[in-house]
Enzyme design. Structure first.
Site, PDB file in Angstrom:
ATOM      1  N   SER A 289       0.851  -1.196   0.000  1.00  0.00           N
ATOM      2  CA  SER A 289       0.000   0.000   0.000  1.00  0.00           C
ATOM      3  C   SER A 289       0.888   1.247   0.000  1.00  0.00           C
ATOM      4  CB  SER A 289      -0.917   0.022   1.238  1.00  0.00           C
ATOM      5  OG  SER A 289      -0.143   0.027   2.429  1.00  0.00           O
TER       6      SER A 289
ATOM      7  N   SER B  62      11.538   9.983   7.662  1.00  0.00           N
ATOM      8  CA  SER B  62      10.352  10.829   7.845  1.00  0.00           C
ATOM      9  C   SER B  62      10.844  12.198   8.270  1.00  0.00           C
ATOM     10  CB  SER B  62       9.462  10.264   8.951  1.00  0.00           C
ATOM     11  OG  SER B  62       8.476  11.205   9.308  1.00  0.00           O
TER      12      SER B  62
ATOM     13  N   TYR C 272       8.180   6.788  17.324  1.00  0.00           N
ATOM     14  CA  TYR C 272       8.315   6.790  15.861  1.00  0.00           C
ATOM     15  C   TYR C 272       9.450   7.722  15.434  1.00  0.00           C
ATOM     16  CZ  TYR C 272       6.949   7.628  10.953  1.00  0.00           C
ATOM     17  OH  TYR C 272       6.939   7.744   9.578  1.00  0.00           O
TER      18      TYR C 272
ATOM     19  N   LYS D 178      12.980   6.730  13.281  1.00  0.00           N
ATOM     20  CA  LYS D 178      13.337   7.316  11.986  1.00  0.00           C
ATOM     21  C   LYS D 178      14.646   8.122  12.098  1.00  0.00           C
ATOM     22  CE  LYS D 178       9.898   5.840   9.432  1.00  0.00           C
ATOM     23  NZ  LYS D 178      10.111   4.986   8.249  1.00  0.00           N
TER      24      LYS D 178
ATOM     25  N   THR E 263      -1.839   8.241   2.978  1.00  0.00           N
ATOM     26  CA  THR E 263      -1.739   6.768   2.946  1.00  0.00           C
ATOM     27  C   THR E 263      -2.478   6.178   4.151  1.00  0.00           C
ATOM     28  OG1 THR E 263       0.222   6.580   4.340  1.00  0.00           O
ATOM     29  CG2 THR E 263       0.616   6.967   1.981  1.00  0.00           C
TER      30      THR E 263
HETATM   31  N1  LIG Z   1       2.491   8.763   4.842  1.00  0.00           N
HETATM   32  C1  LIG Z   1       3.283   9.690   5.364  1.00  0.00           C
HETATM   33  O1  LIG Z   1       2.893  10.861   5.532  1.00  0.00           O
HETATM   34  C2  LIG Z   1       4.681   9.347   5.780  1.00  0.00           C
HETATM   35  C3  LIG Z   1       5.452  10.369   6.350  1.00  0.00           C
HETATM   36  C4  LIG Z   1       6.749  10.081   6.725  1.00  0.00           C
HETATM   37  C5  LIG Z   1       7.269   8.823   6.537  1.00  0.00           C
HETATM   38  N2  LIG Z   1       6.490   7.833   5.997  1.00  0.00           N
HETATM   39  C6  LIG Z   1       7.080   6.495   5.860  1.00  0.00           C
HETATM   40  O2  LIG Z   1       6.804   5.973   4.573  1.00  0.00           O
HETATM   41  C7  LIG Z   1       6.844   4.553   4.632  1.00  0.00           C
HETATM   42  C8  LIG Z   1       5.635   3.995   3.914  1.00  0.00           C
HETATM   43  O3  LIG Z   1       4.474   4.319   4.651  1.00  0.00           O
HETATM   44  P1  LIG Z   1       3.098   4.731   3.965  1.00  0.00           P
HETATM   45  O4  LIG Z   1       2.810   6.119   4.371  1.00  0.00           O
HETATM   46  O5  LIG Z   1       3.092   4.385   2.546  1.00  0.00           O
HETATM   47  O6  LIG Z   1       2.064   3.840   4.822  1.00  0.00           O
HETATM   48  P2  LIG Z   1       1.393   2.425   4.540  1.00  0.00           P
HETATM   49  O7  LIG Z   1       0.492   2.515   3.361  1.00  0.00           O
HETATM   50  O8  LIG Z   1       0.828   2.007   5.853  1.00  0.00           O
HETATM   51  O9  LIG Z   1       2.625   1.502   4.142  1.00  0.00           O
HETATM   52  C9  LIG Z   1       3.413   0.830   5.094  1.00  0.00           C
HETATM   53  C10 LIG Z   1       3.913  -0.441   4.438  1.00  0.00           C
HETATM   54  O10 LIG Z   1       4.767  -1.116   5.372  1.00  0.00           O
HETATM   55  C11 LIG Z   1       4.360  -2.469   5.445  1.00  0.00           C
HETATM   56  N3  LIG Z   1       4.658  -3.035   6.748  1.00  0.00           N
HETATM   57  C12 LIG Z   1       4.356  -2.542   7.964  1.00  0.00           C
HETATM   58  N4  LIG Z   1       4.741  -3.390   8.925  1.00  0.00           N
HETATM   59  C13 LIG Z   1       5.307  -4.464   8.297  1.00  0.00           C
HETATM   60  C14 LIG Z   1       5.877  -5.684   8.746  1.00  0.00           C
HETATM   61  N5  LIG Z   1       5.931  -6.012  10.050  1.00  0.00           N
HETATM   62  N6  LIG Z   1       6.353  -6.547   7.830  1.00  0.00           N
HETATM   63  C15 LIG Z   1       6.268  -6.264   6.508  1.00  0.00           C
HETATM   64  N7  LIG Z   1       5.753  -5.109   6.018  1.00  0.00           N
HETATM   65  C16 LIG Z   1       5.271  -4.232   6.911  1.00  0.00           C
HETATM   66  C17 LIG Z   1       2.849  -2.438   5.184  1.00  0.00           C
HETATM   67  O11 LIG Z   1       2.399  -3.677   4.658  1.00  0.00           O
HETATM   68  P3  LIG Z   1       1.562  -4.795   5.450  1.00  0.00           P
HETATM   69  O12 LIG Z   1       0.669  -4.093   6.417  1.00  0.00           O
HETATM   70  O13 LIG Z   1       0.834  -5.498   4.337  1.00  0.00           O
HETATM   71  O14 LIG Z   1       2.591  -5.648   6.094  1.00  0.00           O
HETATM   72  C18 LIG Z   1       2.771  -1.381   4.091  1.00  0.00           C
HETATM   73  O15 LIG Z   1       2.997  -1.968   2.834  1.00  0.00           O
HETATM   74  C19 LIG Z   1       6.909   4.184   6.109  1.00  0.00           C
HETATM   75  O16 LIG Z   1       8.243   3.859   6.465  1.00  0.00           O
HETATM   76  C20 LIG Z   1       6.506   5.462   6.798  1.00  0.00           C
HETATM   77  O17 LIG Z   1       7.038   5.583   8.103  1.00  0.00           O
HETATM   78  C21 LIG Z   1       5.212   8.067   5.622  1.00  0.00           C
END
Ligand SMILES: NC(=O)c1ccc[n+]([C@@H]2O[C@H](COP(=O)([O-])OP(=O)(O)OC[C@H]3O[C@@H](n4cnc5c(N)ncnc54)[C@H](OP(=O)(O)O)[C@@H]3O)[C@@H](O)[C@H]2O)c1
Length: 266
Positions: free
Chosen positions: A17, A143, A156, A160, A191
């Site tokens: 996702s 992040s 968190y 990071k 997301t």
């Molecule tokens: N969205 C934002 O605003 C934002 C801001 C700063 C940083 N980030 C970083 O961006 C990255 C992606 O996040 P996102 O925003 O795209 O959110 P997301 O849609 O929740 O994606 C997180 C991904 O990590 C996987 N994941 C989580 N725990 C896992 C585990 N134990 N084993 C394997 N896979 C795991 C999830 O897959 P499953 O649940 O299917 O395992 C999912 O595919 C993350 O590192 C997040 O901290 C996001």
């Protein structure tokens, strides 16, 4: 200077996702051979199907990155499947929006495990074959919370920050090795991260950007060989202004949060 994506053997973690899914599809569209992993096999299957439309050799692995043996197996399986990994994107991560007074050490450890130790374990497993070829790229999705220390998310933020510090030191250690390291600092991207259970309601300081904005910025960074990518770019200035006077920045953050809470009647 930039990375050639055509035929680039890539592993993207957390691609069921959000940013990981969007990035995997975009890399496949550019001709990369994409391997993806996460826990939700049904979601991964949809993503890999779209990747295979452009890049038929793309693969998926259902893996829980909390399981250290599974991380080791993933590295072996990905190397077996592709014969090498040219680009590793450590993207998988979990949020933890929880006030410091409600945190416990088990939760802090779990977040550190998924967001820091697990990606570093995968990195250490895949680095030797990059070094042997004197070529490779490691992208770590950190992040903006790593530099701005978002309140209500201390566990968190720290995970990071650890990922960021490791990445920067690794980049210098590997400076002349042919292996490049890029750190990505997303701000607020639309997301699932903001709707996962077991987290406080998000207190977003800025409007959320679509996933495509993050994907385009990461592809842009790969094209130029950037060491850092901020999404959106204005967060670079905010991080720089914090560094000039941390005390004032923390005071301002506390003030703004108080204002938002008063408005919401908390
Ligand atoms: N969205 C934002 O605003 C934002 C801001 C700063 C940083 N980030 C970083 O961006 C990255 C992606 O996040 P996102 O925003 O795209 O959110 P997301 O849609 O929740 O994606 C997180 C991904 O990590 C996987 N994941 C989580 N725990 C896992 C585990 N134990 N084993 C394997 N896979 C795991 C999830 O897959 P499953 O649940 O299917 O395992 C999912 O595919 C993350 O590192 C997040 O901290 C996001």
């Amino acid at each position: 200077m930039g990375l050639e994506l055509k035929g680039c053997r890539t592993l993207v973690t957390g691609a069921s996702s959000g940013i990981g899914a969007g990035l995997a599809e975009a890399l496949a569209a550019e001709g990369a051979i994409v391997g993806i992993c996460a826990r939700r096999g049904d979601r991964l299957a949809q993503v890999v199907e779209r990747c295979m439309e452009h890049s038929p050799e793309s693969r998926m692995w259902v893996v829980d990155l909390a399981d250290t043996d599974a991380v080791d197996r993933l590295a072996v399986d990905a190397l077996d499947a592709f014969g090498g990994i040219d680009l590793l994107v450590n993207n998988a991560g979990i949020p933890k929006r929880r006030h410091v007074t409600a945190l416990d050490i088990e939760t802090i450890t779990q977040v550190m495990h998924i967001n820091y130790l697990s990606p570093m374990r995968l990195t250490m497993a895949l680095l030797p074959q990059m070094l042997a070829r004197a070529s490779g790229t490691i992208v770590n999705i950190s992040s903006i919370a790593a530099t701005l220390s978002a309140p209500g998310e201390s566990a968190y933020d720290a995970s990071k920050a650890a990922l960021t510090a490791f990445s920067e030191a690794m980049a210098v250690d590997l400076w002349e090795s042919g292996v490049k390291v890029m750190v990505v600092y997303p701000g607020v991207i639309d997301t699932d991260l903001f709707s996962l259970p077991d987290n406080d309601v998000p207190d977003l300081p800025v409007p959320a950007e679509p996933v495509s904005v993050a994907v385009d910025a990461i592809l842009g960074g790969l094209a130029t060989g950037a060491a850092q990518v901020y999404v959106p770019e204005y967060f670079r200035d905010i991080a720089a202004s914090k560094a000039q006077d941390v005390g004032k920045f923390l005071e301002g953050t506390a003030y703004l949060r108080h204002q938002r809470e008063s408005k919401q009647g908390n």
